[in-house]
Design a protein around this motif. Structure first.
Motif, PDB file in Angstrom:
ATOM      1  N   VAL A   1       0.897  -1.157  -0.084  1.00 27.99           N
ATOM      2  CA  VAL A   1      -0.014   0.093   0.037  1.00 27.99           C
ATOM      3  C   VAL A   1       0.770   1.256  -0.008  1.00 27.99           C
ATOM      4  O   VAL A   1       0.458   2.503  -0.355  1.00 27.99           O
ATOM      5  N   GLY A   2       2.115   1.384   0.393  1.00 30.98           N
ATOM      6  CA  GLY A   2       3.121   2.373   0.309  1.00 30.98           C
ATOM      7  C   GLY A   2       3.645   2.748  -0.937  1.00 30.98           C
ATOM      8  O   GLY A   2       4.322   3.759  -0.983  1.00 30.98           O
ATOM      9  N   GLU A   3       3.389   1.948  -1.856  1.00 33.72           N
ATOM     10  CA  GLU A   3       4.015   1.879  -3.138  1.00 33.72           C
ATOM     11  C   GLU A   3       3.398   2.907  -3.995  1.00 33.72           C
ATOM     12  O   GLU A   3       2.166   3.180  -3.915  1.00 33.72           O
ATOM     13  N   PRO A   4       4.074   3.742  -4.877  1.00 32.94           N
ATOM     14  CA  PRO A   4       3.438   4.422  -5.803  1.00 32.94           C
ATOM     15  C   PRO A   4       2.287   4.377  -6.641  1.00 32.94           C
ATOM     16  O   PRO A   4       1.178   5.244  -6.687  1.00 32.94           O
ATOM     17  N   GLY A   5       1.921   3.174  -7.264  1.00 30.84           N
ATOM     18  CA  GLY A   5       0.668   2.829  -7.759  1.00 30.84           C
ATOM     19  C   GLY A   5      -0.213   2.938  -6.632  1.00 30.84           C
ATOM     20  O   GLY A   5      -1.540   3.258  -7.231  1.00 30.84           O
ATOM     21  N   ALA A   6      -0.301   2.487  -5.509  1.00 25.70           N
ATOM     22  CA  ALA A   6      -1.211   2.475  -4.539  1.00 25.70           C
ATOM     23  C   ALA A   6      -1.651   3.972  -4.019  1.00 25.70           C
ATOM     24  O   ALA A   6      -2.723   4.619  -4.069  1.00 25.70           O
ATOM     25  N   VAL A   7      -0.347   4.729  -3.684  1.00 25.42           N
ATOM     26  CA  VAL A   7      -0.586   6.224  -3.224  1.00 25.42           C
ATOM     27  C   VAL A   7      -1.146   7.028  -4.346  1.00 25.42           C
ATOM     28  O   VAL A   7      -1.856   7.785  -4.024  1.00 25.42           O
ATOM     29  N   ASP A   8      -0.313   6.924  -5.404  1.00 26.67           N
ATOM     30  CA  ASP A   8      -1.041   7.911  -6.622  1.00 26.67           C
ATOM     31  C   ASP A   8      -2.506   7.597  -7.000  1.00 26.67           C
ATOM     32  O   ASP A   8      -3.278   8.521  -7.146  1.00 26.67           O
ATOM     33  N   ALA A   9      -3.256   6.382  -6.714  1.00 30.88           N
ATOM     34  CA  ALA A   9      -4.517   6.327  -6.914  1.00 30.88           C
ATOM     35  C   ALA A   9      -5.555   6.998  -5.858  1.00 30.88           C
ATOM     36  O   ALA A   9      -6.379   7.496  -6.184  1.00 30.88           O
ATOM     37  N   VAL A  10      -4.719   6.624  -4.481  1.00 26.68           N
ATOM     38  CA  VAL A  10      -5.555   7.425  -3.580  1.00 26.68           C
ATOM     39  C   VAL A  10      -5.666   8.972  -3.692  1.00 26.68           C
ATOM     40  O   VAL A  10      -6.647   9.621  -3.347  1.00 26.68           O
ATOM     41  N   ASP A  11      -4.374   9.377  -4.092  1.00 21.35           N
ATOM     42  CA  ASP A  11      -4.317  10.839  -4.098  1.00 21.35           C
ATOM     43  C   ASP A  11      -5.054  11.268  -5.422  1.00 21.35           C
ATOM     44  O   ASP A  11      -5.676  12.288  -5.275  1.00 21.35           O
ATOM     45  N   PHE A  12      -5.322  10.686  -6.506  1.00 21.58           N
ATOM     46  CA  PHE A  12      -6.085  10.984  -7.680  1.00 21.58           C
ATOM     47  C   PHE A  12      -7.534  11.208  -7.106  1.00 21.58           C
ATOM     48  O   PHE A  12      -8.307  12.104  -7.352  1.00 21.58           O
ATOM     49  N   LEU A  13      -8.000  10.252  -6.467  1.00 23.55           N
ATOM     50  CA  LEU A  13      -9.592  10.056  -5.896  1.00 23.55           C
ATOM     51  C   LEU A  13      -9.768  11.360  -4.945  1.00 23.55           C
ATOM     52  O   LEU A  13     -10.658  12.207  -5.012  1.00 23.55           O
ATOM     53  N   ALA A  14      -8.811  11.276  -3.928  1.00 25.18           N
ATOM     54  CA  ALA A  14      -9.008  12.155  -2.992  1.00 25.18           C
ATOM     55  C   ALA A  14      -9.080  13.667  -3.420  1.00 25.18           C
ATOM     56  O   ALA A  14      -9.580  14.645  -2.885  1.00 25.18           O
ATOM     57  N   LYS A  15      -8.018  14.151  -4.442  1.00 26.38           N
ATOM     58  CA  LYS A  15      -7.998  15.516  -4.895  1.00 26.38           C
ATOM     59  C   LYS A  15      -9.196  15.970  -5.338  1.00 26.38           C
ATOM     60  O   LYS A  15      -9.568  16.943  -5.828  1.00 26.38           O
ATOM     61  N   LEU A  16     -10.148  14.686  -5.969  1.00 25.27           N
ATOM     62  CA  LEU A  16     -11.360  15.176  -6.643  1.00 25.27           C
ATOM     63  C   LEU A  16     -12.293  15.871  -5.693  1.00 25.27           C
ATOM     64  O   LEU A  16     -13.012  16.748  -5.765  1.00 25.27           O
ATOM     65  N   TYR A  17     -12.199  15.547  -4.331  1.00 25.08           N
ATOM     66  CA  TYR A  17     -12.783  16.452  -3.241  1.00 25.08           C
ATOM     67  C   TYR A  17     -11.889  17.499  -2.522  1.00 25.08           C
ATOM     68  O   TYR A  17     -12.421  18.779  -2.761  1.00 25.08           O
ATOM     69  N   THR A  18     -10.535  17.374  -2.464  1.00 23.14           N
ATOM     70  CA  THR A  18      -9.811  18.406  -1.854  1.00 23.14           C
ATOM     71  C   THR A  18      -9.469  19.470  -2.360  1.00 23.14           C
ATOM     72  O   THR A  18      -9.361  20.609  -2.267  1.00 23.14           O
ATOM     73  N   GLU A  19      -9.349  19.273  -3.825  1.00 25.86           N
ATOM     74  CA  GLU A  19      -9.025  20.428  -4.707  1.00 25.86           C
ATOM     75  C   GLU A  19      -9.982  20.878  -5.729  1.00 25.86           C
ATOM     76  O   GLU A  19     -10.216  21.853  -6.095  1.00 25.86           O
ATOM     77  N   ASN A  20     -10.574  19.806  -6.262  1.00 27.86           N
ATOM     78  CA  ASN A  20     -11.473  19.865  -7.465  1.00 27.86           C
ATOM     79  C   ASN A  20     -13.043  20.258  -6.724  1.00 27.86           C
ATOM     80  O   ASN A  20     -13.907  20.632  -7.382  1.00 27.86           O
ATOM     81  N   HIS A  21     -13.419  19.998  -5.727  1.00 27.02           N
ATOM     82  CA  HIS A  21     -14.563  20.108  -5.072  1.00 27.02           C
ATOM     83  C   HIS A  21     -15.697  19.524  -5.781  1.00 27.02           C
ATOM     84  O   HIS A  21     -16.725  19.898  -5.933  1.00 27.02           O
ATOM     85  N   ALA A  22     -15.214  18.331  -6.355  1.00 27.46           N
ATOM     86  CA  ALA A  22     -16.116  17.604  -7.204  1.00 27.46           C
ATOM     87  C   ALA A  22     -16.870  16.388  -6.402  1.00 27.46           C
ATOM     88  O   ALA A  22     -17.574  15.808  -7.130  1.00 27.46           O
ATOM     89  N   MET A  23     -16.750  16.498  -5.510  1.00 26.54           N
ATOM     90  CA  MET A  23     -17.672  15.565  -4.458  1.00 26.54           C
ATOM     91  C   MET A  23     -18.083  16.237  -3.358  1.00 26.54           C
ATOM     92  O   MET A  23     -17.643  17.262  -2.760  1.00 26.54           O
ATOM     93  N   PRO A  24     -19.577  15.967  -2.957  1.00 26.27           N
ATOM     94  CA  PRO A  24     -20.210  16.749  -1.927  1.00 26.27           C
ATOM     95  C   PRO A  24     -19.453  16.343  -0.458  1.00 26.27           C
ATOM     96  O   PRO A  24     -18.761  15.470  -0.317  1.00 26.27           O
ATOM     97  N   GLU A  25     -19.695  17.329   0.394  1.00 26.72           N
ATOM     98  CA  GLU A  25     -18.950  17.166   1.944  1.00 26.72           C
ATOM     99  C   GLU A  25     -19.701  15.811   2.503  1.00 26.72           C
ATOM    100  O   GLU A  25     -18.940  15.536   3.418  1.00 26.72           O
TER     101      GLU A  25
END
Length: 411
Positions: free
Chosen positions: A215-239
Motif C-alpha cells: 500500500v505504500g508503493e506509488p501505484g497505490a499512493v497515486d490512486a488514492v491521491d487521484f481520488l482524494a483530490k477530486l474532493y480536496t482540490e476540485n470540490h467535485a464530491m459533496p461534503e
C-alpha cells in the motif's frame, strides 16, 4: 414402479450426480445457513432449487435464513462451539478468518476437477493459504453509474472510459451555484471499498499474492491521491463524502441528482430505481487506468469442518454453485460466478443495466484473502481514506498504513 425401471432411474440419477461432482450416497440431512435475501419467503427461488436437489440426491436440506449483519458473528460463535450449520453462505471477506481458525473444511481436492468452470476472481476469493475453502455462489463487482442528463448538460456526449475522461467529467458536472457535483463517494470503510479498484487499475496493490504489503508503493499512493483530490482540490464530491458510512448515504446525492456519477455494484440498481423512478441513468464498466480492474464482492458456500455429513454437504455446495447457478442467480437478478455466465449469450440475457458488470468480470479482483482483512479494511485503510480527505498527504498516510499492516501481519 418395476425393479427394472427403478434401477434404470437410479442409474440415470447417479450419472447426473457424478457429472455434477456428486456421488450417490445414503440420505443425509443438511443444515444450511443462507443469507436472508435469498430466502425471503416460501416462493424464493432457493427453495425450488433445494427441492430439486433433494429429489435428485435423496438428501434433505433444512434452510435457515440469517441476516447479513448477524451471519459472521453467529457463525464464529456457533462453529467455535462445535455446532453451527453443515453448509453456510459467506460474504467473501469472511473466508480467510474462518479458514484460519480451522472452522471450515478444506475443499481443495474436491473442487480441483471443477475449478475451470468458475471465474478466476470469485474462485480466488474462496482460497486461503493456497487452499480452497469455499465455492462462489454469486459474484458482483463495481461499475460506473452515470446521470445521463447531467452528463449531457455538461457538454459531454459519452460516459468516461479512462481516468482522464473520468476526471474531466467529474469537474464538468460540478457547479457550486447549483450545488451539483461530479461524483458521490463514501467515507471511511465505504470509501476504502470503492478505491480498491483504482489502486489495482493504477498497477498498485494492497497485499499481493506472496503476502507482501504494497500500500505504500506509488501505484497505490497515486490512486488514492487521484481520488482524494477530486474532493480536496476540485470540490467535485459533496461534503457528505466525509461521513457517508452506508450505501444509502453514498447513493443519496446520485438519487437526488446532485451528483452525476456513482461507483457501486449491481445491488444499487433497485435502490436507485426505488429512490427516484424518474432518474435517467446508465451503467458502464469502470474507467480504465493503466489496466482494467474492479473489486469483486459476493457470497461463497463453505462447509463446517466438523460437519458429520461432509459428502452430502459438498454435493449441495456443488449443486448450488455449479452449472445450475446461472439460471438460479438470474432469478434473483444476481450474477453467477461461473464462466458460463460470461458468454455473449448469457450476458445478452441479462437486464441491460446488469450487463456492464458481467462484461468486466474478467477484470474482477478479490480483496486480499488474509485472516486479518476485516481489521485491515475497517480500521487501517478506512482511516487512511478519512485522513487523506481531511488533508493528509496520501504518501504519508499510505506509508503509515503499510507499517500498521506489516505489524498486524507480524512482518
Amino acid at each position: 414402479m418395476t425393479v427394472h425401471k427403478f434401477l434404470r432411474k437410479s442409474a440415470v440419477s447417479a450419472a447426473i450426480a457424478i457429472g455434477l461432482g456428486l456421488s450417490p450416497a445414503m440420505a443425509d440431512n443438511i443444515v444450511f445457513w443462507v443469507n436472508s435475501p435469498l430466502a425471503s419467503g416460501p416462493d424464493a427461488p432457493i427453495y425450488a432449487e433445494i427441492k430439486a436437489f433433494e429429489k435428485e440426491t435423496g438428501h434433505t436440506v433444512e434452510v435457515q435464513p440469517v441476516a447479513h449483519m448477524e451471519m459472521e458473528r453467529n457463525l464464529f460463535v456457533a462453529l467455535s462451539g462445535g455446532a453451527g450449520p453443515d453448509v453456510m453462505a459467506l460474504d467473501i471477506a469472511w473466508v480467510a478468518g474462518l479458514a484460519d481458525a480451522g472452522l471450515i473444511a478444506d475443499l481443495s481436492e474436491k473442487s480441483k476437477p471443477f475449478a475451470a468452470e468458475y471465474q478466476a476472481g470469485p474462485l480466488a476469493s474462496g482460497r486461503f493459504d493456497q487452499r480452497q475453502y469455499a465455492m462462489p455462489l454469486y459474484t458482483n463487482n463495481v461499475a460506473l453509474f452515470v446521470n445521463d442528463r447531467m452528463l449531457k448538460e455538461a457538454g459531454i456526449d459519452k460516459a468516461p472510459a479512462n481516468w482522464d475522461e473520468f476526471h474531466k467529467a467529474a469537474v464538468a458536472m460540478t457547479n457550486k451555484d447549483k450545488d451539483t457535483y461530479g461524483l458521490t463517494f463514501g467515507g471511511s470503510r465505504m470509501g476504502a471499498f470503492q478505491l480498491y479498484s483504482f489502486i489495482w487499475e493504477n498497477g498498485g496493490d494492497i497485499i499481493d499474492e506472496t503476502g507482501k504489503v504494497r500500500v505504500g508503493e506509488p501505484g497505490a499512493v497515486d490512486a488514492v491521491d487521484f481520488l482524494a483530490k477530486l474532493y480536496t482540490e476540485n470540490h467535485a464530491m459533496p461534503e457528505s463524502v466525509l461521513t457517508a458510512g452506508s450505501w444509502d448515504e453514498v447513493n443519496a446525492p446520485f438519487i437526488q441528482e446532485r451528483a452525476g456519477m456513482l461507483i457501486s455494484g449491481d445491488w444499487a440498481l433497485s435502490a436507485l430505481e426505488k429512490g427516484n423512478p424518474k432518474l435517467e441513468f446508465s451503467v458502464h464498466p469502470l474507467p480504465t487506468g493503466k489496466q482494467a480492474a474492479t473489486v469483486i464482492g459476493g457470497y461463497n458456500l463453505a462447509i463446517n469442518a466438523n460437519s458429520s455429513v461432509q459428502d452430502a454437504s459438498w454435493q449441495l455446495a456443488r449443486w448450488l454453485t455449479g452449472p445450475r447457478s446461472v439460471e438460479l442467480m438470474h432469478k434473483y437478478n444476481r450474477l453467477s460466478a461461473t464462466v458460463a455466465a460470461t458468454t455473449p449469450e448469457a450476458i445478452a440475457a441479462l437486464p441491460e443495466k446488469q450487463r456492464p458488470f458481467m462484461q468486466q468480470a474478467d477484470a474482477g479482483k478479490a480483496r486480499p484473502v488474509v485472516a486479518a482483512w476485516s481489521q485491515i479494511h475497517n480500521e487501517i485503510i478506512a482511516n487512511v481514506w478519512d485522513s487523506v480527505l481531511r488533508g493528509k498527504p496520501a504518501k504519508d498516510a499510505m506509508a503509515e498504513a503499510a507499517t500498521a499492516i506489516q505489524g498486524l501481519l507480524g512482518q
